[in-house]
Design a protein around this motif. Structure first.
Motif, PDB file in Angstrom:
ATOM      1  N   HIS A 187       0.710  -1.116  -0.290  1.00 18.77           N
ATOM      2  CA  HIS A 187       0.089   0.065  -0.396  1.00 18.77           C
ATOM      3  C   HIS A 187       0.860   1.117  -0.063  1.00 18.77           C
ATOM      4  O   HIS A 187       1.597   1.473   0.462  1.00 18.77           O
ATOM      5  N   ARG A 245       4.073   2.818   1.600  1.00 16.06           N
ATOM      6  CA  ARG A 245       4.214   2.337   2.725  1.00 16.06           C
ATOM      7  C   ARG A 245       4.786   0.591   3.564  1.00 16.06           C
ATOM      8  O   ARG A 245       4.732   0.017   4.022  1.00 16.06           O
ATOM      9  N   LEU A 301       1.217  -5.801   3.116  1.00 11.11           N
ATOM     10  CA  LEU A 301       0.483  -5.319   3.790  1.00 11.11           C
ATOM     11  C   LEU A 301      -0.114  -7.492   3.940  1.00 11.11           C
ATOM     12  O   LEU A 301       0.244  -7.783   3.279  1.00 11.11           O
ATOM     13  N   SER A 302      -0.399  -7.625   5.313  1.00  7.89           N
ATOM     14  CA  SER A 302      -0.306  -8.854   5.577  1.00  7.89           C
ATOM     15  C   SER A 302      -1.762  -8.832   5.408  1.00  7.89           C
ATOM     16  O   SER A 302      -2.907  -8.409   6.363  1.00  7.89           O
ATOM     17  N   VAL A 303      -2.814 -10.325   5.735  1.00 10.81           N
ATOM     18  CA  VAL A 303      -3.851 -10.372   5.348  1.00 10.81           C
ATOM     19  C   VAL A 303      -3.788 -11.632   6.255  1.00 10.81           C
ATOM     20  O   VAL A 303      -5.078 -12.419   6.163  1.00 10.81           O
ATOM     21  N   SER A 310     -11.604  -4.918   8.235  1.00  7.91           N
ATOM     22  CA  SER A 310     -10.283  -4.112   9.227  1.00  7.91           C
ATOM     23  C   SER A 310     -11.751  -3.061   9.725  1.00  7.91           C
ATOM     24  O   SER A 310     -12.895  -2.562   9.229  1.00  7.91           O
ATOM     25  N   SER A 311     -10.505  -1.970  10.729  1.00 13.28           N
ATOM     26  CA  SER A 311     -11.451  -0.954  11.376  1.00 13.28           C
ATOM     27  C   SER A 311     -10.954   0.382  10.392  1.00 13.28           C
ATOM     28  O   SER A 311     -11.531   1.360  10.865  1.00 13.28           O
ATOM     29  N   ASP A 312      -9.871   0.008  10.378  1.00 13.80           N
ATOM     30  CA  ASP A 312      -8.812   1.204   9.193  1.00 13.80           C
ATOM     31  C   ASP A 312      -8.878   0.702   7.797  1.00 13.80           C
ATOM     32  O   ASP A 312      -8.023   2.142   7.350  1.00 13.80           O
ATOM     33  N   VAL A 338      -6.996  -0.408   6.399  1.00 14.35           N
ATOM     34  CA  VAL A 338      -5.288  -0.690   5.467  1.00 14.35           C
ATOM     35  C   VAL A 338      -5.391  -2.566   6.709  1.00 14.35           C
ATOM     36  O   VAL A 338      -3.927  -3.516   5.958  1.00 14.35           O
ATOM     37  N   HIS A 339      -4.988  -2.425   8.602  1.00 16.28           N
ATOM     38  CA  HIS A 339      -4.816  -3.267   9.174  1.00 16.28           C
ATOM     39  C   HIS A 339      -6.365  -4.516   9.255  1.00 16.28           C
ATOM     40  O   HIS A 339      -7.013  -3.942   9.279  1.00 16.28           O
TER      41      HIS A 339
END
Length: 149
Positions: free
Chosen positions: A82, A95, A98-100, A144-146, A148-149
């Motif tokens: 990302h 950045r 990203l881990s899924v 996700s709550s944001d 991205v994570h």
């Protein structure tokens, strides 16, 4: 209006293998006939040590005051990475990966994200392959709550 697109090029001079590169164009034309390509001299995102064959499959969305871009990094060993733009959708800060999490349907590789928000929850539809030799794909749904994570 911004358009993010994928083109390809040879990895190196004399090399027949290809790499995907991410480009960007903008338009203020209401008929979408005239576009200014912003990435003529260099790709917005290209190859890297983690993805020598490039990038593809871009999802761009607003999260608070930032724009977030999630994209498929690598083709053969595809995974997500990302970038964030603070102001203009033109200047992007990469950045990283990203881990899924771990799941059987993403064990081989995964990419092609589609991201949207519903209330306080962010959702991602994601293509995955349990094994890259068979190319049998699945679509998974992550939250996700944001965003991205």
């Amino acid at each position: 209006l911004h358009c993010f697109f994928v083109g390809s090029t040879k990895r190196q001079r004399g090399d027949r293998r290809r790499a995907n590169l991410l480009g960007q164009a903008v338009s203020t034309d209401p008929d979408l006939q005239r576009w200014e390509v912003l990435s003529r001299e260099a790709p917005l995102i290209g190859t890297s040590s983690r993805a020598p064959d490039g990038v593809e499959n871009v999802a761009v969305f607003r999260r608070r005051s930032d724009a977030v871009m999630i994209y498929s990094e690598g083709l053969k060993s595809q995974h997500l990475a990302h970038a964030v733009s603070k102001d203009d959708l033109i200047s992007w800060q990469r950045r990283g990966a990203l881990s899924v999490g771990e799941a059987r349907w993403t064990a081989g590789r995964y990419g092609a994200p589609f991201v949207w928000a519903e209330g306080d929850c962010w959702w991602m539809a994601l293509m995955g392959e349990a094994e890259t030799q068979t190319h049998q794909s699945a679509i998974g749904l992550l939250h996700s709550s944001d965003g991205v994570h």
